[in-house]
Design a protein around this motif. Structure first.
Motif, PDB file in Angstrom:
ATOM      1  N   ASN A 160      -2.224   7.018  -1.656  1.00 23.00           N
ATOM      2  CA  ASN A 160      -3.358   6.537  -2.436  1.00 23.00           C
ATOM      3  C   ASN A 160      -4.355   7.657  -2.681  1.00 23.00           C
ATOM      4  OD1 ASN A 160      -2.091   4.123  -1.648  1.00 23.00           O
ATOM      5  ND2 ASN A 160      -4.011   3.013  -1.967  1.00 23.00           N
ATOM      6  N   ALA A 183       7.773  10.092   1.728  1.00 19.89           N
ATOM      7  CA  ALA A 183       8.538   8.923   1.271  1.00 19.89           C
ATOM      8  C   ALA A 183       9.952   8.934   1.857  1.00 19.89           C
ATOM      9  CB  ALA A 183       8.594   8.894  -0.257  1.00 19.89           C
ATOM     10  N   ASN A 184      10.614  10.078   1.783  1.00 20.27           N
ATOM     11  CA  ASN A 184      11.983  10.140   2.299  1.00 20.27           C
ATOM     12  C   ASN A 184      12.032  10.016   3.819  1.00 20.27           C
ATOM     13  OD1 ASN A 184      13.028  10.352  -0.236  1.00 20.27           O
ATOM     14  ND2 ASN A 184      13.169  12.596  -0.188  1.00 20.27           N
ATOM     15  N   ARG A 237      11.604   6.432   5.009  1.00 24.83           N
ATOM     16  CA  ARG A 237      12.770   5.590   4.707  1.00 24.83           C
ATOM     17  C   ARG A 237      13.998   6.034   5.497  1.00 24.83           C
ATOM     18  NH1 ARG A 237       9.127   5.633   0.798  1.00 24.83           N
ATOM     19  NH2 ARG A 237       8.598   3.624  -0.155  1.00 24.83           N
ATOM     20  N   LEU A 267       5.524  14.899  -6.612  1.00 26.46           N
ATOM     21  CA  LEU A 267       5.875  13.842  -5.654  1.00 26.46           C
ATOM     22  C   LEU A 267       6.704  12.790  -6.396  1.00 26.46           C
ATOM     23  CD1 LEU A 267       2.322  13.459  -4.102  1.00 26.46           C
ATOM     24  CD2 LEU A 267       4.252  14.736  -3.140  1.00 26.46           C
ATOM     25  N   ILE A 315      -4.543  15.506   5.912  1.00 26.06           N
ATOM     26  CA  ILE A 315      -3.093  15.527   5.704  1.00 26.06           C
ATOM     27  C   ILE A 315      -2.701  16.800   4.979  1.00 26.06           C
ATOM     28  CG2 ILE A 315      -1.142  14.237   4.745  1.00 26.06           C
ATOM     29  CD1 ILE A 315      -2.757  12.572   6.642  1.00 26.06           C
ATOM     30  N   PHE A 337      -0.394  18.935   2.563  1.00 25.29           N
ATOM     31  CA  PHE A 337       0.350  18.532   1.367  1.00 25.29           C
ATOM     32  C   PHE A 337       1.854  18.475   1.633  1.00 25.29           C
ATOM     33  CE2 PHE A 337       2.015  19.413  -3.008  1.00 25.29           C
ATOM     34  CZ  PHE A 337       1.653  18.184  -3.531  1.00 25.29           C
ATOM     35  N   THR A 341       0.849  -1.190   0.000  1.00 20.34           N
ATOM     36  CA  THR A 341       0.000   0.000   0.000  1.00 20.34           C
ATOM     37  C   THR A 341       0.885   1.240   0.000  1.00 20.34           C
ATOM     38  OG1 THR A 341      -1.892   1.036   1.061  1.00 20.34           O
ATOM     39  CG2 THR A 341      -0.188   0.201   2.516  1.00 20.34           C
ATOM     40  N   SER A 342       0.299   2.373  -0.263  1.00 24.01           N
ATOM     41  CA  SER A 342       1.085   3.607  -0.362  1.00 24.01           C
ATOM     42  C   SER A 342       1.676   3.970   0.991  1.00 24.01           C
ATOM     43  CB  SER A 342       0.210   4.749  -0.856  1.00 24.01           C
ATOM     44  OG  SER A 342      -0.725   5.102   0.132  1.00 24.01           O
ATOM     45  N   ASP A 343       2.712   4.801   0.932  1.00 20.22           N
ATOM     46  CA  ASP A 343       3.358   5.255   2.156  1.00 20.22           C
ATOM     47  C   ASP A 343       2.339   5.945   3.077  1.00 20.22           C
ATOM     48  OD1 ASP A 343       5.665   4.339   1.014  1.00 20.22           O
ATOM     49  OD2 ASP A 343       6.384   6.330   0.415  1.00 20.22           O
ATOM     50  N   LEU A 344       1.480   6.745   2.482  1.00 15.92           N
ATOM     51  CA  LEU A 344       0.513   7.476   3.305  1.00 15.92           C
ATOM     52  C   LEU A 344      -0.487   6.522   3.949  1.00 15.92           C
ATOM     53  CD1 LEU A 344      -0.672  10.087   4.367  1.00 15.92           C
ATOM     54  CD2 LEU A 344      -1.897  10.371   2.196  1.00 15.92           C
ATOM     55  N   SER A 345      -0.980   5.567   3.182  1.00 19.41           N
ATOM     56  CA  SER A 345      -1.928   4.614   3.758  1.00 19.41           C
ATOM     57  C   SER A 345      -1.274   3.789   4.861  1.00 19.41           C
ATOM     58  CB  SER A 345      -2.473   3.686   2.676  1.00 19.41           C
ATOM     59  OG  SER A 345      -3.226   4.424   1.741  1.00 19.41           O
ATOM     60  N   ARG A 346       0.006   3.469   4.659  1.00 20.67           N
ATOM     61  CA  ARG A 346       0.744   2.716   5.678  1.00 20.67           C
ATOM     62  C   ARG A 346       0.841   3.536   6.972  1.00 20.67           C
ATOM     63  NH1 ARG A 346       3.695  -1.545   4.795  1.00 20.67           N
ATOM     64  NH2 ARG A 346       3.318  -1.127   2.589  1.00 20.67           N
ATOM     65  N   VAL A 364       2.800  15.114   2.747  1.00 20.44           N
ATOM     66  CA  VAL A 364       2.832  14.148   1.645  1.00 20.44           C
ATOM     67  C   VAL A 364       4.134  14.320   0.856  1.00 20.44           C
ATOM     68  CG1 VAL A 364       1.667  13.373  -0.454  1.00 20.44           C
ATOM     69  CG2 VAL A 364       0.310  14.156   1.498  1.00 20.44           C
ATOM     70  N   GLN A 365       4.549  15.569   0.694  1.00 27.34           N
ATOM     71  CA  GLN A 365       5.757  15.833  -0.093  1.00 27.34           C
ATOM     72  C   GLN A 365       7.009  15.205   0.507  1.00 27.34           C
ATOM     73  OE1 GLN A 365       5.124  20.148  -0.369  1.00 27.34           O
ATOM     74  NE2 GLN A 365       5.309  19.949  -2.581  1.00 27.34           N
ATOM     75  N   LEU A 377      -1.127   6.016   7.920  1.00 27.54           N
ATOM     76  CA  LEU A 377      -2.445   6.197   8.538  1.00 27.54           C
ATOM     77  C   LEU A 377      -2.909   4.903   9.211  1.00 27.54           C
ATOM     78  CD1 LEU A 377      -4.218   8.377   5.833  1.00 27.54           C
ATOM     79  CD2 LEU A 377      -3.264   9.101   8.023  1.00 27.54           C
ATOM     80  N   PRO A 397       3.402   3.600  -4.081  1.00 24.65           N
ATOM     81  CA  PRO A 397       3.200   5.025  -4.356  1.00 24.65           C
ATOM     82  C   PRO A 397       3.358   5.816  -3.055  1.00 24.65           C
ATOM     83  CG  PRO A 397       1.083   3.895  -4.266  1.00 24.65           C
ATOM     84  CD  PRO A 397       2.147   2.849  -4.029  1.00 24.65           C
ATOM     85  N   VAL A 398       3.525   7.118  -3.174  1.00 22.17           N
ATOM     86  CA  VAL A 398       3.603   7.950  -1.967  1.00 22.17           C
ATOM     87  C   VAL A 398       2.273   7.950  -1.233  1.00 22.17           C
ATOM     88  CG1 VAL A 398       3.825  10.325  -1.137  1.00 22.17           C
ATOM     89  CG2 VAL A 398       5.465   9.430  -2.778  1.00 22.17           C
TER      90      VAL A 398
END
Lengths: 657, 657
Positions: free
Chosen positions: B332, A173-174, A177, B317, A164, A166, A143-148, A169-170, A150, B329-330
């Motif tokens: 969903n 990902a970094n 990780r 993104l 969220i 923006f 699943t996406s990073d954001l869904s993970r 969100v930007q 949340l 993905p970043v």
């Protein structure tokens, strides 16, 4: 925090919060409580030495390191220090009220201010931090990073209704990780609950790699026309970490709000004043940073209370319509704005919240003071006054409130007074006049050589002059007294408080009839405002249970003398309570409790503003109050009797707070 | 709109909406309905000539100008043209379904697309405009400008739960005064209802002086990897005002999403691609503006659907983690962002909404297509496929959905094919081969001289070659045929579709064995994906009630021939339905209805993605499908029988949609 090797997971249920968290076997109970969002006070930080984090194990097995902070009786009842206790099974744990963080904060606050303070709120700051450890993505779970993120917040903290930003969100990902799927998110509640039963929707405003929960800071600000106060708050402990103040840099562009509004109408004027107040705020933040060693980039929120003009200028909203009838502000409540968009030097993700206002001349500072002092929580009728250049008064209780602004003029802050100065070192603040020879005995701030007279000194002086017959009830000097202290001057007659040889300035310090007249106008405006407000609500004799006096200046007033000149109503002195800077108090407490933040919005909406500027009754009351203490002796029976008797000067029972 | 002199006010109650509005005596009933937010279709704009705005007066008195659009029977039932009717008393008015705007929009849409379209939604765009006339402030009513505005919106429209953008507060004072206290606000619903029963909190995103309700525009966009489509929507009438398309400027940086992702990893690469797609979007907006004469500054919202990579790049993104296992993905779903912050040239207040995605390779374009075609509304099992470079398939109904992405390769879009071109003028799209002499009869787009072959032409050609025995089921040429059309070439054997003398290019146009192999790989991926998905849900024989084919390319497919080569499953042809650009359809319909916007969020969450890239069963299915139509003849019994019988070519009953 060590963990047992076993991978067993246990449920820990906390009461009375009724929240539950799943933890590994051996988890420290204090850490479990923090993770569950349950606020336990642990003043020693979990070392086991303070004994403040006591909890009661209602059900289940724990392992505990017993210290002398637990009595045998407590131990037999299942009471343990959370920080010394490890989870060995499913648990039910009760947090006694004395171990709750809000209890500790309340105690600190009462020590700091007075017993008059909002109570009954939960320690739930609008700004929160949550730490999550997420499973790294796999092909079966990509699943996406954001869904993970949340999902992690939902599983660990039952947070399911977040919005969220923006910018989060930007960098998501970094950050995830970089932190090896461990991250701390910062959430902020910016809006009131739409209605009872609706759920809040906190915003996720920041994410950081790793566990940064220990760095959890916000700012409380009082943005005054003259002075700006700032406090750095630790939201984990509900404490003021550092405080600082500075003169509002806008003073160079005008002393009062009217001249500031006028300046805003010049080309570039609004922008200039906005930059100036931002510079003042940044100066204070720099000072707070230096004193606390807390990186300003870690500051994630600002709660600022100020009058309507200061608030609008800070936000860059032209206050032009405030100055002219019918005196309309742009807004009564203001959206939270990114602090960095105004140039305020805190974290890029931080929002600035400004308190809602009632009207053009009853601003967020008053709403903040009302909420901080808990006026809105009491059934009993309370009179709240903030004495300053623009005196604001509020009458009300938990059901209703009316408010008005009285243009008192700058006399209370030493303005418009021949030798008036602000309350700084060398300001004459205490004066006694010897009845036999009319010689003064003066006290100054810092015991320095006098260089002027401050507002409270002025009140004290005029009261002394009156009680000793140096001036009459009309505020004019008795020109027949056997003393050279009273003499004609350039502004009519005057009284010499300090001779040139005794002063820092090398000139005499005097009180002129014009000074006395200015003070009488100021006190008359406050008193007439109070009378008019009382009449408007039909509360008859204005039977207040309490009179709360806010404002830094208010704290230095001598109640008895303020009654003597007719500034404060004649009431028993124990009904008067000083809370100091109520605006800052409210900004601080709302930073600690979303409950109180909701209250602030409700209070701003429930307050009815009475516009006095063209109110005929107010004008009549005002004219009647241009006398010492008042043309109507029945308003001040005690003072009038004393003045008629000509005795009772130099009372020893004066209250100083 | 004229008003009678009388100051009488009447209540007008609209059913079945159950909303009420107070209007002056003599108010036009159509205007009253618009003011109340009740959507009545009036195609002639209120001139009385179209007869679409019929309503039934259930109770109360009206004055009406009767036209020939109302029959005697209708008149006796109280049916009137709303535009010709004035309010003379309190009224109860019923809006029949055929007069409702959504009905009209639905009819337009079905004409535009097909009968397969989401139904049952209300015409309630997420973007709304409201006009208010406010009483100017007085000393007795000097609440703030914002409170005055909100009070007006509450009183007239029962709006009580708005949040305010700071930019609106900034221009509020001037706008209200410029418009002499008449103003139009624009609101936007950006978030889903937190849960049933909760109220929405629309944002006030703009305010304009005066009544600007007639200028009410938004944009729908499909952001494809190859092509971008945009439509300018009039939200008052639910109509497409203008449409335009352009190649995605990113094509210069790589043909498919993988090369685009790779480009993003270069220094400045992401920024460059973002600027490029924004430039493409701005080009389309410029074209829409030119065609419609609508000022782009009046465009207040954008709904954009695109695959996950296109969406992430548009938002800036980095899509780097999409390319590598486990393909995350970043996000969903993406917060709405100010369109101007990305450089998109519409109103400064406009937000860009991007559709939620399911996974890295099942993006917002698929969600949009599902919602637009109403798959989520049907109990019956539906198979949805979007055929393109990256073929996406969905199986499901109103209760559940599974989805997968099949890397079909670019063959369907003419990519990787020796003489492949996109479906433009001169592309060979229709081919018939004479069984006796193996000569082809070709049809081109625009009847131009051929210059290449497009995806649908390739499918048709291969099917013809197969049915006429020019190639075998393994996709290899029969080298023994008595024709010079089949010949050895640089890429193995090839078939000459058009000779150099007949073409625009001056060279032969051929189909090589490598081309056929590429098509087989592409169709095998789609078919194997479908099989694997069917198996995963245990739906046994995949008993679909309908197969929906989306994608601009899809519309040109010859179903029978697509079945022949094994791209589509062998089913009765009437089960297949083409919806064209489903992504754009969904973007448009969600612009018309917040109900559908909520559906999009729900659909994105309910879809389960099956990752095929390392799925062993998919690989087995794929290998088995590398045959024409399939190694397992039972999958295509009809085709297999026909091929064995060697007859039935050149069917006349081919369906072309």
């Amino acid at each position: 925090m060590t963990k047992t090797a076993g991978k067993n997971k246990f449920k820990v249920h906390f009461n009375p919060d009724n929240v539950e968290i799943v933890v590994d076997q051996g988890e420290n109970l204090l850490q479990a409580a923090i993770a569950a969002g349950v606020r336990i006070y642990a003043s020693c930080g979990g070392a086991g030495t303070c004994g403040t984090c006591k909890v009661q194990i209602e059900k289940g097995d724990v392992e505990t390191a017993r210290t002398d902070k637990i009595t045998d009786e407590e131990f037999s009842k299942g009471i343990r220090q959370a920080c010394q206790t490890r989870v060995l099974s499913d648990l039910s744990v009760y947090i006694p009220v004395e171990s709750r963080l809000e209890k500790a904060v309340l105690a600190q606050e009462q020590k700091r201010v007075s017993e008059i303070i909002a109570t009954g709120w939960r320690f739930v700051p609008p700004l929160s931090k949550y730490f999550v450890e997420l499973p790294p993505p796999t092909l079966d779970d990509n699943t996406s990073d954001l869904s993970r993120l949340l999902r992690g917040l939902r599983q660990r903290y039952h947070l399911s209704n977040l919005s969220i930003e923006f910018n989060v969100v930007q960098k998501l990902a970094n950050t995830l990780r970089d932190g090896k799927w461990k991250a701390t998110v910062t959430t902020l509640v910016t809006a009131a609950k739409p209605r009872a039963g609706d759920r809040r929707q906190p915003r996720v405003i920041d994410i950081e790699p790793g566990d940064t929960r220990d760095k959890h800071y916000s700012l409380a600000f009082d943005i005054g026309t003259t002075t700006v106060y700032g406090q750095l708050l630790d939201l984990n402990r509900g404490r003021v970490v550092a405080e600082s103040m500075a003169y509002n840099g806008q003073i160079s562009y005008g002393e009062d709000v009217i001249t500031r509004i006028a300046y805003c109408q010049k080309p570039g004027g609004l922008k200039k004043l906005q930059q100036t107040i931002v510079a003042t705020i940044n100066g204070i933040i720099g000072e707070l940073q230096a004193r606390s060693k807390v990186d300003a980039g870690r500051i994630s929120h600002i709660m600022a209370a100020g009058n309507t003009v200061m608030t609008q200028i800070l936000l860059g909203l032209n206050p032009q319509h405030i100055r002219l009838t019918p005196y309309t502000p742009v807004a009564n409540f203001f959206p939270a704005v990114p602090a960095s968009s105004l140039g305020i030097e805190v974290g890029d993700h931080a929002y600035l919240f400004t308190f809602p206002a009632v009207a053009s001349y009853v601003g967020g500072d008053i709403v903040s003071g009302i909420v901080g002092s808990g006026v809105h929580q009491r059934k009993a009728l309370t009179f709240f006054m903030d004495i300053g250049t623009n005196g604001e008064i509020v009458i009300g209780n938990s059901d209703w409130m009316v408010t008005a602004s009285c243009s008192a003029g700058p006399a209370f802050e030493g303005g418009g007074i021949k030798h008036g100065i602000i309350a700084a070192e060398g300001a004459i603040e205490d004066v006694k006049i010897n009845r036999s020879d009319f010689e003064p005995e003066i006290g100054t701030i810092g015991n320095a050589k006098p260089k002027g007279i401050c507002g409270s000194g002025l009140i004290n002086t005029v009261a002394e002059l009156l009680e000793n017959g140096v001036i009459g009830q009309n505020g004019k000097y008795n020109r027949d007294l056997p003393t050279k202290r009273v003499r004609p001057g350039t502004d009519g007659y005057e009284y010499v408080l300090a001779r040139a040889s005794e002063t820092q300035t090398g000139s005499d310090i005097v009180i002129t009839e014009v000074d006395i007249d200015n003070l009488m106008r100021a006190k008359a405006a406050m008193y007439a405002g109070c009378q008019t407000l009382c009449k408007s609500v039909g509360s008859g004799g204005c039977d207040f249970e309490q009179v709360i006096i806010a404002g830094a200046f208010g704290s230095n007033i001598d109640i008895r003398r303020a009654i003597t000149i007719g500034l404060l109503p004649e009431m028993p002195e124990d009904k008067f309570i000083f809370i100091g800077n109520g605006s800052l108090l409210g900004a601080r407490l709302t930073s600690f409790s979303t409950d109180l933040l909701d209250d602030a919005r409700r209070v701003a909406q429930m307050m009815t503003n009475l516009e006095l500027s063209e109110n005929v009754e107010f004008m009549n009351n005002y004219v009647a109050a241009l006398f010492l203490p008042h043309t109507n002796a029945e308003e001040f029976p005690g003072v009038s009797k004393r003045l008629a008797g000509g005795s009772n000067n130099n009372q020893k029972e004066r209250i100083k707070v």
